[in-house]
Structures are given as C-alpha cells and as structure tokens.
Design a protein around this motif. Structure first.
Motif, PDB file in Angstrom:
ATOM      1  N   GLU A   1       0.153  -5.629  24.590  1.00 30.59           N
ATOM      2  CA  GLU A   1      -0.257  -5.556  25.993  1.00 30.59           C
ATOM      3  C   GLU A   1       0.629  -6.400  26.907  1.00 30.59           C
ATOM      4  OE1 GLU A   1      -4.287  -6.839  26.587  1.00 30.59           O
ATOM      5  OE2 GLU A   1      -4.190  -6.648  28.773  1.00 30.59           O
TER       6      GLU A   1
ATOM      7  N   SER B   1     -13.707   2.381  35.620  1.00 28.41           N
ATOM      8  CA  SER B   1     -12.605   1.619  36.187  1.00 28.41           C
ATOM      9  C   SER B   1     -13.065   1.030  37.512  1.00 28.41           C
ATOM     10  CB  SER B   1     -11.398   2.534  36.383  1.00 28.41           C
ATOM     11  OG  SER B   1     -10.231   1.787  36.584  1.00 28.41           O
TER      12      SER B   1
ATOM     13  N   ARG C   1     -14.249   1.190  22.939  1.00 28.92           N
ATOM     14  CA  ARG C   1     -13.287   0.091  22.833  1.00 28.92           C
ATOM     15  C   ARG C   1     -13.836  -1.162  23.519  1.00 28.92           C
ATOM     16  NH1 ARG C   1      -8.945  -1.545  20.167  1.00 28.92           N
ATOM     17  NH2 ARG C   1      -7.660  -2.993  21.327  1.00 28.92           N
ATOM     18  N   HIS C   2     -14.344  -0.997  24.739  1.00 26.64           N
ATOM     19  CA  HIS C   2     -14.882  -2.134  25.493  1.00 26.64           C
ATOM     20  C   HIS C   2     -16.408  -2.172  25.506  1.00 26.64           C
ATOM     21  CE1 HIS C   2     -10.831  -1.408  27.281  1.00 26.64           C
ATOM     22  NE2 HIS C   2     -10.736  -2.686  27.021  1.00 26.64           N
TER      23      HIS C   2
ATOM     24  N   THR D   1      -8.245  -5.247  39.238  1.00 23.57           N
ATOM     25  CA  THR D   1      -8.837  -4.043  38.652  1.00 23.57           C
ATOM     26  C   THR D   1      -8.942  -4.182  37.146  1.00 23.57           C
ATOM     27  OG1 THR D   1      -8.750  -1.616  38.765  1.00 23.57           O
ATOM     28  CG2 THR D   1      -6.680  -2.730  38.297  1.00 23.57           C
ATOM     29  N   ASP D   2      -9.977  -3.573  36.575  1.00 22.44           N
ATOM     30  CA  ASP D   2     -10.195  -3.570  35.122  1.00 22.44           C
ATOM     31  C   ASP D   2     -10.771  -2.228  34.714  1.00 22.44           C
ATOM     32  OD1 ASP D   2      -9.475  -5.997  33.805  1.00 22.44           O
ATOM     33  OD2 ASP D   2     -11.178  -7.015  34.694  1.00 22.44           O
ATOM     34  N   MET D   3     -10.320  -1.741  33.582  1.00 23.47           N
ATOM     35  CA  MET D   3     -10.812  -0.471  33.051  1.00 23.47           C
ATOM     36  C   MET D   3     -11.556  -0.721  31.739  1.00 23.47           C
ATOM     37  SD  MET D   3      -8.532   2.889  32.001  1.00 23.47           S
ATOM     38  CE  MET D   3      -8.355   3.602  33.644  1.00 23.47           C
TER      39      MET D   3
ATOM     40  N   ASP E   1      -4.172  -3.024  35.078  1.00 24.11           N
ATOM     41  CA  ASP E   1      -4.793  -3.293  33.791  1.00 24.11           C
ATOM     42  C   ASP E   1      -4.226  -2.280  32.811  1.00 24.11           C
ATOM     43  OD1 ASP E   1      -6.500  -4.483  31.939  1.00 24.11           O
ATOM     44  OD2 ASP E   1      -8.250  -3.312  32.517  1.00 24.11           O
ATOM     45  N   LEU E   2      -4.011  -2.711  31.587  1.00 22.07           N
ATOM     46  CA  LEU E   2      -3.461  -1.834  30.543  1.00 22.07           C
ATOM     47  C   LEU E   2      -4.390  -1.905  29.347  1.00 22.07           C
ATOM     48  CD1 LEU E   2      -1.152  -0.103  29.322  1.00 22.07           C
ATOM     49  CD2 LEU E   2      -0.032  -2.249  28.672  1.00 22.07           C
ATOM     50  N   VAL E   3      -4.972  -0.764  28.985  1.00 20.46           N
ATOM     51  CA  VAL E   3      -5.951  -0.767  27.894  1.00 20.46           C
ATOM     52  C   VAL E   3      -5.683   0.389  26.940  1.00 20.46           C
ATOM     53  CG1 VAL E   3      -7.737  -1.813  29.364  1.00 20.46           C
ATOM     54  CG2 VAL E   3      -7.654   0.672  29.101  1.00 20.46           C
ATOM     55  N   GLN E   4      -6.214   0.260  25.736  1.00 12.49           N
ATOM     56  CA  GLN E   4      -6.061   1.312  24.742  1.00 12.49           C
ATOM     57  C   GLN E   4      -7.115   2.397  24.975  1.00 12.49           C
ATOM     58  OE1 GLN E   4      -5.410  -0.268  20.849  1.00 12.49           O
ATOM     59  NE2 GLN E   4      -5.665   1.706  19.833  1.00 12.49           N
ATOM     60  N   ALA E   5      -6.680   3.658  24.917  1.00 15.43           N
ATOM     61  CA  ALA E   5      -7.590   4.785  25.102  1.00 15.43           C
ATOM     62  C   ALA E   5      -7.102   5.941  24.232  1.00 15.43           C
ATOM     63  CB  ALA E   5      -7.626   5.205  26.579  1.00 15.43           C
TER      64      ALA E   5
ATOM     65  N   VAL F   1      -5.434   7.882  30.819  1.00 12.73           N
ATOM     66  CA  VAL F   1      -6.335   7.770  31.961  1.00 12.73           C
ATOM     67  C   VAL F   1      -5.618   6.901  32.981  1.00 12.73           C
ATOM     68  CG1 VAL F   1      -8.630   7.158  32.773  1.00 12.73           C
ATOM     69  CG2 VAL F   1      -8.281   7.692  30.365  1.00 12.73           C
ATOM     70  N   VAL F   2      -5.482   7.405  34.195  1.00 15.16           N
ATOM     71  CA  VAL F   2      -4.776   6.659  35.238  1.00 15.16           C
ATOM     72  C   VAL F   2      -5.723   6.501  36.411  1.00 15.16           C
ATOM     73  CG1 VAL F   2      -2.764   6.587  36.754  1.00 15.16           C
ATOM     74  CG2 VAL F   2      -2.586   7.686  34.504  1.00 15.16           C
TER      75      VAL F   2
ATOM     76  N   ILE G   1     -13.276   1.213  28.458  1.00 14.63           N
ATOM     77  CA  ILE G   1     -13.233   2.462  27.706  1.00 14.63           C
ATOM     78  C   ILE G   1     -14.367   2.461  26.674  1.00 14.63           C
ATOM     79  CG2 ILE G   1     -11.818   3.823  26.105  1.00 14.63           C
ATOM     80  CD1 ILE G   1     -10.339   3.754  28.628  1.00 14.63           C
TER      81      ILE G   1
ATOM     82  N   LEU H   1       3.446   1.371  22.660  1.00 10.72           N
ATOM     83  CA  LEU H   1       2.575   0.341  23.247  1.00 10.72           C
ATOM     84  C   LEU H   1       1.959  -0.508  22.143  1.00 10.72           C
ATOM     85  CD1 LEU H   1       0.678   2.177  26.137  1.00 10.72           C
ATOM     86  CD2 LEU H   1       2.800   0.890  26.204  1.00 10.72           C
TER      87      LEU H   1
ATOM     88  N   ALA I   1      -5.085   0.929  36.935  1.00  8.97           N
ATOM     89  CA  ALA I   1      -5.571   0.736  35.568  1.00  8.97           C
ATOM     90  C   ALA I   1      -5.084   1.920  34.740  1.00  8.97           C
ATOM     91  CB  ALA I   1      -7.094   0.650  35.539  1.00  8.97           C
ATOM     92  N   PHE I   2      -4.463   1.620  33.615  1.00 12.69           N
ATOM     93  CA  PHE I   2      -3.836   2.649  32.785  1.00 12.69           C
ATOM     94  C   PHE I   2      -4.354   2.517  31.364  1.00 12.69           C
ATOM     95  CE2 PHE I   2       0.281   3.815  30.382  1.00 12.69           C
ATOM     96  CZ  PHE I   2      -0.066   5.158  30.299  1.00 12.69           C
ATOM     97  N   GLY I   3      -4.992   3.586  30.892  1.00 12.65           N
ATOM     98  CA  GLY I   3      -5.412   3.649  29.497  1.00 12.65           C
ATOM     99  C   GLY I   3      -4.539   4.647  28.760  1.00 12.65           C
ATOM    100  N   ALA I   4      -4.093   4.273  27.550  1.00 11.35           N
ATOM    101  CA  ALA I   4      -3.220   5.162  26.773  1.00 11.35           C
ATOM    102  C   ALA I   4      -3.296   4.797  25.297  1.00 11.35           C
ATOM    103  CB  ALA I   4      -1.778   5.056  27.270  1.00 11.35           C
ATOM    104  N   PRO I   5      -3.002   5.778  24.419  1.00 14.54           N
ATOM    105  CA  PRO I   5      -3.040   5.501  22.978  1.00 14.54           C
ATOM    106  C   PRO I   5      -1.957   4.517  22.557  1.00 14.54           C
ATOM    107  CG  PRO I   5      -3.083   7.876  23.406  1.00 14.54           C
ATOM    108  CD  PRO I   5      -2.747   7.194  24.702  1.00 14.54           C
TER     109      PRO I   5
ATOM    110  N   GLN J   1      -6.265  -8.826  22.566  1.00 13.97           N
ATOM    111  CA  GLN J   1      -5.276  -8.053  23.308  1.00 13.97           C
ATOM    112  C   GLN J   1      -5.653  -6.580  23.260  1.00 13.97           C
ATOM    113  OE1 GLN J   1      -1.166  -8.389  23.245  1.00 13.97           O
ATOM    114  NE2 GLN J   1      -1.062 -10.609  22.999  1.00 13.97           N
ATOM    115  N   SER J   2      -5.183  -5.829  24.257  1.00 16.14           N
ATOM    116  CA  SER J   2      -5.530  -4.414  24.323  1.00 16.14           C
ATOM    117  C   SER J   2      -4.969  -3.632  23.139  1.00 16.14           C
ATOM    118  CB  SER J   2      -5.001  -3.800  25.613  1.00 16.14           C
ATOM    119  OG  SER J   2      -5.880  -4.060  26.669  1.00 16.14           O
ATOM    120  N   TYR J   3      -3.785  -3.979  22.700  1.00 18.49           N
ATOM    121  CA  TYR J   3      -3.187  -3.284  21.561  1.00 18.49           C
ATOM    122  C   TYR J   3      -3.029  -4.290  20.431  1.00 18.49           C
ATOM    123  CZ  TYR J   3      -2.305   0.386  24.898  1.00 18.49           C
ATOM    124  OH  TYR J   3      -2.475   1.364  25.837  1.00 18.49           O
TER     125      TYR J   3
END
Lengths: 323, 323
Positions: A13, B140, B59-60, B52-54, A130-134, A138-139, B56, A8, A96-100, B319-321
């Motif tokens: 993103e 989220s 990070r956020h 939807t928005d997440m 939504d796709l975010v760094q975590a 987290v789903v 973290i 990712l 919304a999906f958070g992942a490293p 960007q998220s990443y």
C-alpha cells in the motif's frame, strides 16, 4: 498486469501511494496535499461545493474497453460536471481506489495519471485518497468546488417562460457504448467520447453569471435529467427536437451502422455531461451565453418533460438499479 | 434481505435515495444538502479539511458480524478521526454506497441511520452521496472539516525532546476482531469496539489548542502509525510500555481466553482511532491536556519507533495489501 511491473500486492500500500503521489504539481488552492491524515484546501468563498460518484468495474467501465487512463479521466470528469452544474469551479478531488492484489502498479499509476490529466484541465488537484484491496476495480471520487461568490444554481429555480439551453454534446457517449457493445468499426470519436467524456468546463460559471435560473448536467440522459429539474421546479419543460438537430445529425451514420434511432441517444443517453440550464426570457428569443444552444422552453403545468409538445415514449435515461 | 421489505433492485435508485435522505436534520453548516448536483457546505475558516476512506465488504467488515448500522457508524468514525488528527472538527460527510440489487432497502436505510447517528455525535451532517449497483457492499466516505483558524497539526512537526501522549483506547478493536474470529463468548464490549469504534471526538482540536507539534490517529496500529509520524518528522520515537499499562490490563483476560499476547493488540492493533500527539516539553514531565496519557518521548536519531528503548519485533500494523 504487465510483464516486469510489480503488482499492488507485491509493492504494498504505502510504496504504491508514494508512487501515485510523487511529482504531482498541486494548484495554489491546495494548502496541504497528500501524505498526512487529511488534506487542506482553500475555500476563499466561505463555502465548499461537494459531490461524490462511485464507478464500479463491469458496471460503469470495462477494462477491456477503457484504459486505466480513460477510467481516471472519466471519474474526474463526471464529478467535475456536478460542480459545474452548480455554477462553481472544481478545485480539488479526493480518490478512493479499490483493486485486486494482482493489479499492476503501472495500471494504478495510469489511472492516477488520467485523473491528473483531467484535473489539470480544470486547474484542480488530486489532494488525497485511499488505496484498498477489492475483488475488482472500484473508483470513488469526491470533488470540491468554489462558487467564487456566486449563488448556487439549483434544479429548483426554473420558472414558466424560461428558455431551455444546452452546451456540450448529447448522445455521443450512448452511441459510443452501443458501437463498443456491437463491435462496430469506425466512429472512433464516438467510442472515445464514451470512454472519456468532454464536459464543457467553465460553462457552469458562465451560466450562473448569465443569471441561469436552474441547471443540471446530463449524466443519466437529457429527458431523465430534465425530469429531475422539472420535478424540483414544479414546471413543464418542452424540449424542441429542432434545437437538437445538430446532435441528431452527428449520430445518423452511427445509428444506421448499428440499426439504432439516433434520437434515443440524443434524448435518452447520458454520460456526456453536457450542461442544460434555464435562462430567464424577457424577450423572445432569449439571450443565452455564447455557445449555448436553445433547445426548448419552460411552461406552467404539471412537473413533466415533453418533446415537441408530446410525451416521450423512448427510454428516458439510466438508473443504478435497472433490473 | 428481510421479509416484506423491498430490495434496492425493486425500489430503484431514486426512490431509495429519497428514503435515505428524507427527514434528516442538517446542521447549520450545511447550506445546501442532498438532492441537487452537489451540496454546499460552509467553511468560515477559508479552508476545508478533507479526507476519504473506502470500506470493502469481506475485507473491512463482515455483514455476519456487523449490522448495517455498525458499518455506517464505523465508516463515519474512521473518516472523522482523520479530520480530528489535523486539529479540526468534522462538519460534513458525503457517501458513495455500492450494493447488490438484492440488498434490502431496510439494510440500506440502517446503514444511513448508523452514519447519521455517528455524524450527529459530531454535530455534522451527511450532505450528499451516490448509490450504485455492485457485487458486494462498498462504502466510500469523504469527510470535510473545519480548522476554525487553527494551524493544521501535521505528522511532520515532532521535535526531539517532545512528549508523546495518547487519548482514546488502544488494542480494543484488534482484540474484538480476534474474539469474533475465534468465536469466543463474553467480552461483548471488545467485540462492540471492533464493530463500531469510539474515537475521542473533540480531542484533536484540544491537542491543537495545546500546541501539539504533530498528531495522527491510530488507524493501522500504534507502532505503524508512529512509524509514519517518525518518518515524516525524521525523529526517533520511544514508546514506554509503562504508559500503556492500562490498555494492556484491559485486555489481559481476553488475551488469556484466545491465547494471545495483549501487547500485540496494544502496539500493533489499529481501528480504535485513538489520537496520538507530540507536545513540546519545556519541563519534565510535560503538561499535556486533561485526559491525555503520556506514553513516550521523542528523541534525536534516525526515523524509527522503539519500545522501551529497543526495536519492536511484533507486527507493527495493518496494510491494505498484506499478501
């Protein structure tokens, strides 16, 4: 992480979102799918049913047990069951999906594929996200549903004299979790059920059409979830183990293999997302829809759940903060 | 954590949910609020807008900068802005909240209070949610919105000859973030704007009613978000810095205090959730709604964003990443 697949972090993103979104076939209820600031979903009924659930890696799933595809299926299934439990049909999901950053793009795509596979069984679509760094996965899924003119079936409608019935299996997910934890071989079906439940899709609407007074899905455990229903309705619910014999029987061998009492799974295990409902009884035995099993009755009395007329001493179910 | 307040782990999931939910006043569009398997929200329009928005932790948002109340406001505001950007009004929110067991119940309640405060400004309600254990805070939010019969305003509708206009402030949140990072005193208003943005609520519908061709909210940065709009519409967007002079002017002192170029905040800073839209130009200058500022024009040409007729070399946005 996989060999030649980008992560990712490498992909970024927006290219990743493009990959997750492209080629998906939206149902007719999706007026506008992903790619804009928001999606637009039809709600011909004039009302939208909505519910949300968050799954945390290590707490609600383990990536050494579940494939990303399994996680996607489970996240959709447990949200869908909440809509079914109102007597409605799921129409759309947002995710919304958070992942490293080191997560492989292929794993993220497999998660989305699992979501689409499960949503497809419902005729529903994944319309946005939504796709975010975590730091870990987290789903978070939100489901929209359509009552198609039905009155929503609440937890609070059970009345003394009602018949308690269930559709879908009980205890499988809890048995599968124990088998996974203990590393016991065999019982593949039970382990599968923990990783990707099989809710009785479509039966929520069937129950509503059959005049169900009250309904919920078994997400925390039968006794725990009936406890919420008993409290909301201010009734006593008496569960009959005789009505649950088939669930118990299906788990006897697994119980013996790990040294557990199958009743603890049947009565206390959640995450199978069976539907449990109360139907009015004008005669005895009451008429319940095809496939539903009568498992007890509703009585006048304090808000509580009994098992064969007595309090249940085992674990009632799961809570988010259980120490 | 606070002195005599219980933690989430001590209180437990269901008592905490009761505390978060009790005493809230739902709007008329909420047919069924929290407490059952799902909520039911009216959508008289026959369509539901959904996004939807997440967020973290770390990070956020940072809990040493933001109060829980701020986090709640921000989570609602940024979701609401996505619905506004379609030309719709937010009606309902569902919230999934993950937090450690040692989180104080008072902090969780303050998060919910912030959400309700912001939702209340919109006449919307928080109609449901999920509370789960997580290693750090994850918030989220999913928003539902009502188009009230309007055609949704997409990113893809901009046509050559159109007039680009904005409402709401630009660059404040990015400036506030830099001030927080550098620990520079003063400029309280800018720091507040980073912690709790002030989107121009109601103006999305105003723009739709004024025949806006295309619209988005500035969540990642003006150039970045206009880049998405230019790509979706296949047009060249030329931003005029003359139109942004008031935003620049408001940030000159803060820029000097931290040694930053205010233009990087105005053009590249997100999270203020201003609305930017393209209006048809039958005359020049075009008529835009009251309060909107003309900041450029749409031209025939490749999908790109220019600043005063030339490519922009600064950072376009977030960007998220981002490595």
């Amino acid at each position: 992480m996989r060999g030649n697949e980008p992560t990712l972090g490498q992909l970024g993103e927006f290219p990743m979102i493009d990959r997750l979104v492209s080629g998906r076939r939206q149902p007719a209820t999706t007026e506008l799918g992903p790619g804009d600031d928001a999606a637009v979903v039809r709600c011909a009924d004039g009302r939208t049913v909505v519910s949300t659930d968050m799954l945390i890696e290590g707490r609600h799933f383990r990536l050494d047990w579940s494939t990303p595809h399994d996680v996607g299926r489970k996240a959709i299934a447990q949200n869908a069951a909440d809509v079914e439990a109102m007597g409605a049909r799921p129409t759309a999901f947002v995710v919304a999906f958070g992942a490293p950053a080191h997560t492989s793009a292929a794993d993220a795509a497999a998660l989305a594929d699992g979501m689409w596979a499960e949503a497809g069984r419902l005729g529903a679509g994944v319309v946005g996200g939504d796709l975010v760094q975590a730091d870990s996965w987290v789903v978070s899924v939100t489901v929209l549903g359509d009552l198609a003119g039905r009155t929503p079936v609440l937890r609070s409608g059970a009345r003394p004299g009602g018949t308690l019935a269930v559709i879908g299996d009980l205890g499988r997910s809890a048995a599968g979790l124990r088998l996974l934890r203990d590393g016991v071989a065999g019982f593949d079906d039970l382990r599968r059920r923990h990783l990707a439940p099989e809710p009785p899709y479509g039966q929520g609407a069937v129950a509503a059409d059959a005049a169900a007074q009250a309904m919920t899905d078994v997400s925390d455990g039968l006794i725990a979830d009936l406890g919420h229903l008993a409290a909301a309705s201010q009734v006593t619910i008496d569960v009959s183990t005789a009505g649950l014999a088939s669930d118990h029987q299906a788990l006897v061998a697994a119980g013996a293999a790990v040294g557990a009492d199958p009743w603890s799974w049947v009565l206390g295990g959640g995450e199978d997302h069976a539907l449990v409902a109360v139907f009015p009884s004008t005669e005895f035995p009451a008429a319940v829809p095809v496939g539903w099993r009568v498992i007890g009755r509703v009585a006048d009395g304090p808000a509580r759940v009994l098992v064969d007329g007595a309090p249940w001493s085992g674990q009632a179910g799961w809570q988010s903060y259980d120490g």
